[in-house]
Design a protein around this motif. Structure first.
Motif, short mmCIF file in Angstrom:
data_model
loop_
_atom_site.label_atom_id
_atom_site.label_comp_id
_atom_site.label_asym_id
_atom_site.label_seq_id
_atom_site.Cartn_x
_atom_site.Cartn_y
_atom_site.Cartn_z
N THR A 2 -15.51 17.89 -7.51
CA THR A 2 -15.61 16.46 -8.01
C THR A 2 -15.04 16.28 -9.17
O THR A 2 -15.04 17.45 -9.94
CB THR A 2 -16.78 16.05 -7.80
OG1 THR A 2 -17.73 16.75 -8.58
CG2 THR A 2 -17.52 15.98 -6.14
N SER A 129 -6.16 13.36 0.39
CA SER A 129 -7.50 14.00 0.63
C SER A 129 -7.28 15.44 0.92
O SER A 129 -8.18 16.10 0.81
CB SER A 129 -7.98 13.26 1.57
OG SER A 129 -8.55 11.84 1.27
N GLN A 132 -6.48 17.16 -2.90
CA GLN A 132 -6.77 16.54 -4.29
C GLN A 132 -8.23 17.02 -4.65
O GLN A 132 -8.48 16.96 -5.79
CB GLN A 132 -6.67 14.71 -4.35
CG GLN A 132 -7.92 14.46 -3.51
CD GLN A 132 -7.88 12.59 -3.27
OE1 GLN A 132 -8.64 12.23 -2.36
NE2 GLN A 132 -7.37 11.97 -4.15
N ASP A 133 -8.89 17.68 -3.63
CA ASP A 133 -10.24 17.97 -4.02
C ASP A 133 -10.35 19.32 -4.83
O ASP A 133 -11.22 19.68 -5.30
CB ASP A 133 -11.13 18.48 -2.83
CG ASP A 133 -10.42 19.37 -2.00
OD1 ASP A 133 -9.03 19.67 -2.03
OD2 ASP A 133 -10.91 20.11 -0.97
N PRO A 138 -9.50 14.12 -9.35
CA PRO A 138 -8.81 13.64 -8.16
C PRO A 138 -8.55 12.47 -7.83
O PRO A 138 -7.69 11.70 -7.14
CB PRO A 138 -9.89 14.23 -7.18
CG PRO A 138 -11.24 14.22 -7.67
CD PRO A 138 -10.90 14.50 -9.12
N GLU A 139 -9.28 11.33 -8.74
CA GLU A 139 -9.22 10.00 -8.64
C GLU A 139 -7.81 9.47 -9.05
O GLU A 139 -7.25 8.48 -8.77
CB GLU A 139 -10.40 9.29 -9.43
CG GLU A 139 -10.13 9.43 -10.87
CD GLU A 139 -10.59 10.55 -11.55
OE1 GLU A 139 -10.34 10.68 -12.74
OE2 GLU A 139 -11.34 11.57 -10.73
N GLY A 161 -6.07 8.94 -1.30
CA GLY A 161 -7.20 9.60 -0.67
C GLY A 161 -8.55 8.96 -0.73
O GLY A 161 -8.90 8.05 -1.25
N ARG A 162 -9.24 9.91 -0.28
CA ARG A 162 -10.83 9.67 -0.49
C ARG A 162 -11.43 9.57 -1.80
O ARG A 162 -12.23 8.61 -2.00
CB ARG A 162 -11.76 10.75 0.41
CG ARG A 162 -11.39 10.74 1.87
CD ARG A 162 -12.51 11.48 2.65
NE ARG A 162 -12.13 12.87 2.21
CZ ARG A 162 -11.36 13.99 3.23
NH1 ARG A 162 -10.96 13.18 4.13
NH2 ARG A 162 -11.44 15.07 2.66
N ALA A 163 -10.89 10.18 -2.70
CA ALA A 163 -11.23 10.42 -4.02
C ALA A 163 -10.23 9.49 -5.01
O ALA A 163 -10.73 9.22 -6.06
CB ALA A 163 -11.48 11.60 -4.49
N THR A 164 -9.03 8.84 -4.34
CA THR A 164 -8.20 8.00 -5.26
C THR A 164 -8.97 6.56 -5.67
O THR A 164 -9.34 6.00 -4.76
CB THR A 164 -7.14 7.83 -4.57
OG1 THR A 164 -6.61 9.20 -3.95
CG2 THR A 164 -5.86 7.44 -5.35
N GLU A 189 -5.14 7.15 5.71
CA GLU A 189 -4.49 8.57 5.95
C GLU A 189 -4.16 8.90 7.17
O GLU A 189 -5.16 9.25 7.93
CB GLU A 189 -5.33 9.58 5.10
CG GLU A 189 -5.57 9.28 3.54
CD GLU A 189 -6.08 10.40 2.76
OE1 GLU A 189 -5.48 11.42 2.27
OE2 GLU A 189 -7.44 10.42 2.99
#
Length: 328
Positions: A2, A129, A132-133, A138-139, A161-164, A189
């Protein structure tokens, strides 16, 4: 992994860009950025990469820049991506389409680039995703998937992605407009994003029609290029279908042609890409082009420039309407 500290702002009006990967897509990105007045640092560790890149970029600039020589003075080269990404406003990755390579490369770029710099991948099929992890931030990782060749074709698919963060997606949309592109936001995605999936659907049926012996490769290409392809170059498939319905528009089309279209769907092919089909496709297109690939590619690119100018003259240029479409 994270983020250590979430970034609340991402640069969206770049004056400088790093292009990491100097192949066909990377070279096209470089030329586009130079033509729009940006300073570019390109990076690729392959032997001879800088020489090949400069040759390709000079050729691209001849089609899109008023003064290619002046544009080339803003191009620097660093073999190490860490050196390229350390002092720019935007990073465009155009490396190999392998998930292990992208994960490794984005970890390097994330460590090198300032935390408020967008990291954008040109991946044609992976969502953020998937890689980026491994980043501390990752955002700020997105996909900005161009359509080949990027220096001529305006389309760019922007995928978070999930963290973007939403701010990073909006910054990517703005950065693509800064480069004169027409970004479309893909809100899920999916393997191949949206446009490659549409192409794959057409190719699947095209390949199956050739397999069945219903049509030759050359006639199939002629059928698309001389028919629906002409209309699709000006408007999308749904708007084209709507206009074909006259005063009743799409309602009329779906009422009268919807039921038979469902029957056509049921009869669409599901071909195996076996050796016989590959041989038929490759042999067919080679016969069609007759060894003229380089000349046809050059003519296609010149025609693309004229087509885009024609669309702009007739008010059909989507790049002139950045709020067109469902990006919100």
């Amino acid at each position: 992994m994270t983020a250590v500290t979430a970034v609340t702002a991402v640069r969206s009006a770049p004056a400088s860009v790093a292009v990491v990967g100097a192949g066909a897509i990377g070279g096209s990105w470089v030329a586009l950025a130079l033509a729009h007045g940006l300073r570019v640092t390109a990076s690729d560790p392959a032997p001879g990469a800088e020489e090949r890149l400069r040759e390709a970029v000079r050729a691209h600039l001849a089609a899109i820049a008023d003064d290619p020589d002046a544009a080339l003075t803003r191009l620097d080269f660093e073999a190490d991506p860490t050196d390229a990404a350390g002092d720019v406003d935007l990073v465009l990755e155009a490396g190999p389409e392998r998930i292990d390579a992208k994960r490794e490369l984005f970890a390097v770029l994330d460590a090198a680039a300032p935390a408020d710099v967008l990291l954008a991948s040109s991946s044609s099929g992976f969502g953020p995703s998937a890689f980026q992890d491994g980043c501390r931030h990752p955002e700020r990782v997105v996909v900005t998937h161009p359509f080949n060749p990027p220096h001529l074709v305006p389309l760019v698919e922007v995928v978070g992605g999930r963290a973007t963060s939403e701010q990073a997606v909006q910054a990517a949309m703005a950065a693509m407009r800064r480069l004169g592109r027409r970004p479309v936001r893909v809100r899920a995605e999916l393997p191949g994003h949206v446009v490659n999936r549409l192409q794959a659907a057409l190719w699947r049926e095209a390949y199956d029609l050739v397999r069945r012996g219903a049509i030759s490769v050359a006639d199939l290409d002629a059928a698309v290029a001389s028919g629906p392809g002409l209309r699709w170059a000006l408007l999308g498939p749904i708007a084209t279908q709507h206009l074909s319905g006259g005063p009743g528009g799409l309602d009329h089309v779906l009422e009268h042609l919807g039921p038979p279209m469902v029957d056509w769907w049921a009869d669409l092919g599901d071909p195996e890409l076996d050796a016989d089909l590959v041989a038929a496709l490759v042999g067919g297109v080679r016969e069609e082009l007759g060894g003229r690939e380089a000349a046809v590619r050059a003519a296609r690119d010149a025609a693309l420039v004229e087509l885009l100018a024609t669309k702009e003259r007739w008010g059909l240029d989507a790049t002139a309407r950045p709020d067109a479409g469902g990006e919100r």
